[in-house]
Scaffold this motif. Structure first.
Motif, PDB file in Angstrom:
ATOM      1  N   LYS B 170     -10.255-108.507 -12.065  1.00 26.02           N
ATOM      2  CA  LYS B 170      -8.908-108.317 -11.570  1.00 26.02           C
ATOM      3  C   LYS B 170      -8.278-107.036 -11.843  1.00 26.02           C
ATOM      4  O   LYS B 170      -8.578-106.280 -12.894  1.00 26.02           O
ATOM      5  N   ASN B 172      -4.903-104.408  -9.892  1.00 28.64           N
ATOM      6  CA  ASN B 172      -3.691-104.305  -9.124  1.00 28.64           C
ATOM      7  C   ASN B 172      -4.143-104.055  -7.900  1.00 28.64           C
ATOM      8  O   ASN B 172      -3.506-104.782  -6.725  1.00 28.64           O
ATOM      9  N   TRP B 175      -5.598-107.165  -6.343  1.00 27.04           N
ATOM     10  CA  TRP B 175      -4.479-108.171  -6.105  1.00 27.04           C
ATOM     11  C   TRP B 175      -3.702-107.557  -4.961  1.00 27.04           C
ATOM     12  O   TRP B 175      -2.929-108.811  -4.281  1.00 27.04           O
ATOM     13  N   SER B 176      -3.192-106.634  -4.984  1.00 22.03           N
ATOM     14  CA  SER B 176      -2.356-106.062  -3.754  1.00 22.03           C
ATOM     15  C   SER B 176      -3.094-106.548  -2.350  1.00 22.03           C
ATOM     16  O   SER B 176      -2.335-106.922  -1.719  1.00 22.03           O
ATOM     17  N   ILE B 178      -5.247-108.637  -2.025  1.00 21.32           N
ATOM     18  CA  ILE B 178      -5.245-110.073  -1.791  1.00 21.32           C
ATOM     19  C   ILE B 178      -4.149-110.797  -1.212  1.00 21.32           C
ATOM     20  O   ILE B 178      -3.923-111.541  -0.429  1.00 21.32           O
TER      21      ILE B 178
END
Lengths: 504, 955
Positions: B170, B172, B175-176, B178
């Motif tokens: 995980k 940032n 996740w950005s 995704i």
């Protein structure tokens, strides 16, 4: 983060114990600026609040003879409101303002944008300074408060119409309910983000607010004021200026000794924001001597108080060893077991996070942690917590094994933690798996010192760990694969080939 | 960097076509130059575009595919921009590739589509999303094409881009990305999913159409899994109902049409959303057939239940007695049955069968999954589950008893069930270590296992025999000793069974029983207890090796090794026969070594024969040499690489048994051992060094006398080893043996050169390991040749060198020396330097005298310094030889620790006190004055302790 200064022998010792890892780096700071995939959940405390009724200050009705409850306000259309507000007649202006306030206070879809587009903000702001028209002042303040409670864009409109200085001067209004309305509005503006927060601070909002705190200040007023203060402490990137923090802290400490739960809650939130940073920020909070009170509030029966108190202490124990020490001295280790068994998962998680940071400390603190009976609840969370809690609990185990003495590691294993983390090797989160493998490796190093490597390998095999670690050698994540492979190579290399179980 | 431009014209396309064709030529003289040429032009601008043009437009299908493969490899090699290195693809080419490739991929036939899809994912890994923002939008628009060839192309590419979301940490950044993907992709994917499901209903009877649609659904499910892996995104939370209802529908669909890979993938998805699917899954299990093609599906489904049932949150789903009963009855028992496929493996593919059944490589099998489910259920419901199964076990055994010939498989299942139920914890070394107390293992052994073992015909019901043997083996730690003793002769009999699995299991069970520990840490079963069946054991083990298929059976060879080790001197009478059989075997396998474990145990057994026999009578060593040397010579002559490290170890073992002389047969081999080629292989180095050490120990004199011309070769080996960070310690072992055992006069002409070599290495790359070895060597030299000789040789290299070595190396580093013998050597050596070296008293070296004494006292009293400088952390890793070349150390060829000082010095502290006393009487007054001026108080206190203990005084 600043590294604590250490003398040379310490340096060397820590190199041995943590295999060259910097123990300060084991401590995990709260990461708030995080991209989220999930639905945003309602926070326990609100950034901005709309004023729907004045129920929070029931006493005020008496003080404000002009106050008319929403249901008694005549309903006007936007067009009529525009006409009224723009008229020269004070009475019509007041009626228009009241109607606007009513519209803005309605539960569903208040017409914030319509009011702004109608160009009424400059009128409202100009009403704020009409000290001879308290009713108008009050109604305009109310309306603006609710507009400022909208999105950032809405707040921006209010600020750009020059409301900030006007509200700050309103703080000193002799009429308590007007002053309170200003407190509220300023809270909404501060809650918008770091930029407006600092604009307010620049305009000297803090002394103006603090001057309203006195033994006679009604409790409702204090609630609003504490909330506004908490918003002035809030947000990172950048943090609020240190001078502002220093200004607010004595009053926050004072507020924390009151008994009203709403005041306590917001004051705790304020402390939690201030302590959510590097060790220098934490130090400023610790220096006020508030840590024992925060630890006491961790046992408060109101969730709204306990949660931010726990957060604050969690932040503090993410600081230096000395800062952590203050929390331990204040008895945090006696409170955590209860919180780790709290019915709410979010409390369990937060408590486990705090524990993981205490476990990252020197072995003396680890010993205190063990003596206070933290291992059984830790194992309980490893087994039964929700996933996020388990993740923190796993970190606690790994941190502990990095800094603990051999005897402490033995106690950890005997408490059932090894079995529990082995079960967690099935999770999907690659990072958690890696952290567990790290712990297993650390435990092996302790076993090596005791000459009990073989016993440990057998125990891990019995617990089903060998199978799981072997399977992780097929993991797609390079680091997980490598870590699993290393453990197998180092501690489980082909048992069938070794003949050493035989006396020569 | 000059970028050449290749025009996009027909001439260049032609040239390229020609060269591509040549790269397919089987003749390397044609192929290689063509590959070289392509490599030489790939840096030119337009080169990739020429390839794309060819793969799209060439008339020749072979060239099209070849261009596609070449293109993909080109992208793989060149697309990534490495910092500080030139950009290997021009920006216009990059832009053009990204603008065209998706379209090209989707319109190409499958073979080319796959290559381009791979290329897209390589590019995507670097450029997506920032530098290729429109990729997804372009792909998503194709969902509406209605052409499933195109849709599957898009889905496959998307899958290759997104699958890393399943295993990356995980962050940032991740996740950005995704989030961005979800914004463009989640809704169209959901729409496509719904549409595809609808199409499945319209074409419910058209198998061919369904095939295509299901392949899309598989990909959609994979994408869904990837996108939901890190966390449940808001979009899918809002659309959960759509997805789950349809997945559920798929799972409950008549599964004859259902492709297994869709459903097992769905299981992973369910593991994200668990509870509501438990019933769906066991319905699936109940309705799926026994065919092998469903194995993966079924085992995954059972594993899913197994992982759910042991989680406290889902305990309630299984609590109900009816549920438990039906899981046991409908899921577990049927999947534990011995199927005809298992029977085939048992008979025809015994190696595979053993690997699965014995070594745990059965992770994907139904039986293993069912067994795991039993264990999972036992976590919370041990009592009820045991009770339910007891009923089943009894009825299955009753079935068997009625008509064994027809129903033997029922007994097999019953045994398997009991085993699963009883074993709570298990290790390779001890078998089952914790058992379910509700199962009476001994009673079951007596009533159902022992009768099978006792049955006179070992070849009847081989599967049940193997089951019985396995039962003894895995429950060995749980069964009382008298029953194990009862089983041993029966197991020996089963070594003669024709079934490979059966006699292998028998050998393995015996081997495991022989390693069990009794009280006092001795073996549980003693040689005396084995006496009545020793001969039969040895006979049967070697006979078993004669079965076809078991000629190199590692289990049997290991059992032979273990039997020797257990029986010790009881095997001596049989050795003449045994050694003949072992050498014969060795000769056979050395022709083509293929079973490393078998070979390893074979050499271990040889070592044991030697040790056990020669322990009683060292003179017998020559008979072993007679038997073994012919085979060893053949192995050396044929350079059987796998065996050389073993041969060197056995030879060392043999040579070490000789009392201080070296037979001529060994001397004849000596020159061969110095051949550089042998020393090129990392795996040879440790055993060869040991062998040379044995030569030096037993024949130092002989070498000096009759093979002096080989000394330079010997030192050449030392020089080569010392130059390597990985092997320098081996070089020192050799050097130390040379110093210790060679007559000093034979080395005079080489000594200085040796020291110079060591200094060169010290200046070049100094590591902690090297320094430690260097210190031991220097001090050994001092012990052997005297302190004066040591000082003189240093100073002869360069004036004042001796002082520098003391000051810069000995004093600061001696604390790092580890190992009791090494420490003793250093202590005695330093004591000699302090007390037997006049230069230390009379020259400018005098200022080092007290610091050196202080260092020595510290060396005695302070903990060892095992720190390693940061920059050395990774040296060992880099230099560690790879797995293949790893040195295979024989446990039973073990070497005794050698102490060159031996009993001459009992306690080095006393030696120091006595030596100081002697020195002080030689020059009265000087020693106490040096001590009092600069030795620190604590050290002085320790020193006084030594003096007292030695009852001497300084004058």
């Amino acid at each position: 983060a600043n590294m604590p200064t250490k003398n040379v022998t310490d340096e060397r010792l820590s190199k041995f114990k943590n295999k060259g890892k910097d123990p300060a780096k084991l401590r995990e700071k709260r990461i708030t600026e995080c991209v989220e995939l999930r639905k945003a959940h309602k926070n326990e405390n609100f950034l901005k609040r709309r004023n729907i009724t004045l129920s929070s200050i029931p006493d005020e009705e008496a003080l404000s003879p002009d106050y008319i409850p929403n249901e008694l306000v005549t309903h006007l259309s936007i067009e009529d409101i525009i006409k009224d507000v723009n008229s020269d007649c004070r009475k019509s202006q007041t009626r228009g303002c009241q109607a606007a306030r009513k519209l803005l206070s309605q539960e569903r879809n208040p017409p914030l944008k319509e009011i702004i587009d109608a160009g009424l903000l400059s009128n409202f702001v100009s009403f704020l300074s009409m000290d001879d028209e308290p009713t108008l002042q009050f109604e305009a303040a109310w309306a603006l408060t609710n507009i400022a409670s909208g999105t950032s864009w809405h707040t921006q409109q209010v600020v750009e119409h020059g409301a900030v200085p006007a509200f700050i001067s309103l703080l000193s209004s002799p009429m308590l309910h007007i002053s309170e309305q200003a407190v509220w509005a300023l809270g909404n503006i501060a809650g918008d983000g770091a930029t407006y927060r600092d604009v307010l601070i620049e305009c000297n909002v803090i002394p103006a607010l603090l001057s309203r705190i006195s033994p006679d200040t009604p409790v409702g007023y204090l609630r609003n004021l504490t909330w506004t203060l908490s918003n002035l402490c809030r947000n990172k990137n950048p943090f609020p200026p240190l001078s502002a923090v220093q200004q607010m802290l004595p009053s926050l400490v004072q507020l924390l000794h009151l008994s009203d739960k709403d005041i306590l809650s917001d004051a705790c939130w304020a402390i939690s924001y201030l302590s959510d940073g590097d060790n220098d920020r934490i130090e400023i909070v610790v220096k006020t001597g508030i840590v024992p009170r925060l630890v006491e509030l961790m046992s408060h029966q109101e969730l709204g108080v306990m949660t931010p108190a726990l957060r604050s202490i969690g932040n503090i124990v993410s600081g230096s060893d000395l800062q952590t020490e203050t929390a331990i001295d204040a008895g945090v280790l006696n409170v955590l077991p209860k919180l780790m068994r709290h019915p709410k998962a979010s409390i369990q998680k937060e408590a486990a996070w705090a524990l993981s940071n205490i476990a990252a400390g020197p072995c003396k603190q680890i010993q205190q942690l063990i003596t206070c009976g933290l291992l059984p609840p830790l194992v309980h969370l490893l087994r039964n917590g929700d996933f996020k809690t388990q993740r923190e609990a796993v970190w606690a185990v790994t941190n502990l094994t990095s800094g603990a003495t051999v005897e402490q590691v033995v106690q950890l294993v005997q408490s059932g933690a090894l079995e529990a983390i082995i079960n967690l090797l099935q999770v999907k989160d690659a990072k958690v798996i890696l952290v567990i493998l790290d712990a297993i490796n650390n435990i092996f190093m302790a076993a090596e010192k005791l000459g009990e490597m073989e016993k440990l390998s057998l125990l891990i095999e019995e617990l089903g760990g060998l199978d799981r670690i072997e399977m992780l050698q097929n993991h797609d994540n390079e680091m997980v694969y490598q870590a699993a492979h290393n453990i197998i190579e180092k501690y489980f290399s082909d048992v069938s080939l070794s003949c050493v179980d035989e006396q020569l | 960097l000059v970028v050449l431009i290749m025009e996009l014209n027909d001439a260049n396309l032609q040239t390229l076509t020609q060269f591509l064709r040549k790269t397919l030529d089987p003749d390397p003289t044609v192929r290689r130059p063509a590959e070289k040429f392509l490599e030489s032009v790939e840096g030119n601008q337009n080169y990739p575009l020429l390839l794309l043009t060819l793969l799209e437009k060439s008339q020749d299908n072979v060239i099209r595919v070849c261009a596609a493969v070449t293109f993909k490899n080109y992208i793989k090699r060149n697309w990534r921009i490495v910092e500080d290195e030139p950009n290997k693809i021009s920006d216009p080419d990059r832009t053009a590739i990204k603008a065209n490739i998706v379209n090209l991929m989707l319109s190409s036939p499958e073979q080319i589509q796959k290559q381009l899809s791979d290329a897209i994912s390589i590019i995507g890994r670097e450029d997506f999303p920032q530098k290729w923002p429109d990729l997804l939008t372009e792909m998503v628009t194709r969902f509406r094409s209605g052409d499933f060839h195109i849709i599957n192309g898009v889905l496959r590419t998307a899958h290759s881009l997104f699958k890393r979301y399943r295993h990356e940490f995980k962050s940032n950044e991740l996740w950005s990305e995704i989030k961005l993907v979800l914004d463009t992709f989640a809704l169209p994917l959901t729409e496509l999913f719904k549409a595809t499901i609808e199409l499945c209903q319209t074409h419910a009877t058209d198998v061919n159409a369904l095939k295509v649609l299901f392949s899309s659904l598989t990909l959609i499910a994979k994408l869904f899994y990837s996108l939901n892996f890190q966390d449940l995104p808001e979009f899918f939370e809002d659309h959960m109902e759509t997805w789950m209802t349809n997945f559920h529908g798929l799972l409950t669909l008549d599964n004859k049409l259902l492709q297994t890979d869709v459903s097992y993938l769905l299981l992973y998805i369910y593991s994200l959303y668990t509870a509501r699917f438990v019933t769906a899954i066991w319905n699936l299990l109940v309705s799926t057939g026994q065919e092998v093609k469903y194995d993966l599906l079924v085992s995954n489904a059972i594993q899913f239940l197994a992982s759910v049932c042991e989680r406290p949150h889902y305990k309630h789903l299984f609590e109900d007695q009816n549920t438990l009963t039906s899981i046991c009855e409908k899921v577990i028992v049927p999947n534990m049955e011995f199927r005809s496929a298992d029977e085939e493996a048992f008979e025809d593919n015994s190696e595979e069968y053993i690997r699965r059944d014995l070594e745990g490589s059965d992770i994907d099998t139904r039986r293993r999954a069912a067994c795991d489910l039993v264990r999972g259920l036992c976590k919370f419901f041990e009592g009820p589950v045991t009770a339910i199964f007891s009923g089943y076990v009894n009825s299955m055994l009753a079935e068997y008893a009625k008509t064994p010939r027809e129903n033997w498989k029922h007994k097999d299942a019953a045994i398997y069930l009991v085993t699963s139920l009883a074993s709570k914890a298990q290790t390779q070394k001890h078998g089952i270590t914790q058992a379910n107390e509700l199962v009476n293992l001994t009673e079951f052994f007596v009533n159902h296992i022992l009768p099978d073992l006792k049955s006179p015909n070992v070849n009847e019901f081989p599967v049940l025999k193997a089951d019985a043997i396995k039962y003894v083996m895995i429950f060995r730690s749980q069964l009382p000793k008298e029953q194990l003793l009862q089983a041993v002769p029966l197991l020996i009999t089963h070594l003669q069974a024709e079934s490979t699995v059966e006699h292998t299991y028998a050998a393995h069970a015996l081997e495991r029983l022989f390693t069990m520990r009794g009280p006092n840490n001795t073996t549980l079963i003693t040689a005396a207890e084995m006496a009545p069946c020793t001969e039969q054991l040895l006979n049967n083990l070697f006979k078993a090796l004669a079965f076809p298929g078991s000629a190199e059976n590692e289990y049997i060879m290991k059992a032979i090794m273990r039997s020797f080790s257990l029986l010790q001197e009881s095997i001596v009478p049989y050795i003449p026969t045994l050694i003949g059989q072992l050498t014969h075997k060795l000769l056979q396998v050395s022709k083509n070594p293929s079973k490393p474990h078998f070979n390893h145990y074979l050499f271990e057994s040889l070592c044991l024969s030697v040790r056990i026999t020669c322990k009683a009578n060292p003179a017998t060593v020559s008979s072993f040499e007679e038997a073994l040397f012919p085979v060893f010579t053949e192995i050396l002559q044929n350079d059987v690489q796998e065996f050389l490290p073993y041969v060197f170890q056995v030879m060392s073992l043999l040579l070490e048994i000789h009392s201080n002389s070296i037979p001529a047969s060994y001397m004849a081999l000596f020159p061969h051992l110095l051949q550089p080629v042998l020393w090129e292989r990392t795996g040879n180095i440790p055993p060869l060094v040991r062998l040379l050490q044995a030569y030096l120990e037993k024949g130092g004199e002989t070498i000096a006398r009759s093979a002096a011309d080989k000394i330079p070769g010997l030192l050449g080996v030392f020089q080569k080893l010392i130059a390597s960070k990985a092997n320098d310690h081996q070089g020192f072992y050799l050097l130390n043996s040379i110093i210790e055992h060679m007559p000093p006069e034979s080395l005079i002409q080489y000594r200085k050169q040796i020291f110079i070599l060591l200094f060169q290495r010290l200046q070049g790359s100094k590591t902690t390991k090297f320094i430690k070895s260097f210190l031991v060597f220097v001090n050994l030299y001092c012990v052997k040749y005297g302190a004066i000789a040591l000082q003189e040789i240093f100073d002869s290299i360069q004036p004042k060198m001796f002082g520098m070595v003391l000051e810069k190396i000995v004093i600061p580093e001696v604390q790092k020396v580890s190992g009791p013998v090494e420490k003793k050597i250093c202590a005695v050596g330093i004591t000699k330097i302090l007390t037997e070296c006049p230069a230390m008293m009379d020259t400018e070296y005098t200022k080092l005298w007290t610091p050196l004494l202080q260092a020595l006292i510290g060396f005695f009293e302070l903990p060892e310094d095992d720190s390693i400088p940061d920059d050395e952390h990774f040296i060992d890793i880099e230099d560690t030889p790879g797995y293949q070349t790893a040195f295979s150390q024989l446990a039973f060829a073990g070497k005794k620790e050698h102490d060159p000082i031996g009993d001459a010095v009992g306690n080095p502290k006393i030696l120091l006190a006595q030596s100081l006393h002697k020195l002080s009487t030689a020059c009265p007054g000087r020693v106490p004055s040096m001590l009092s001026t600069s030795l620190n108080a604590e050290a002085l206190q320790f020193l006084q302790g030594y003096l007292q203990a030695a009852t001497v005084q300084l004058v």
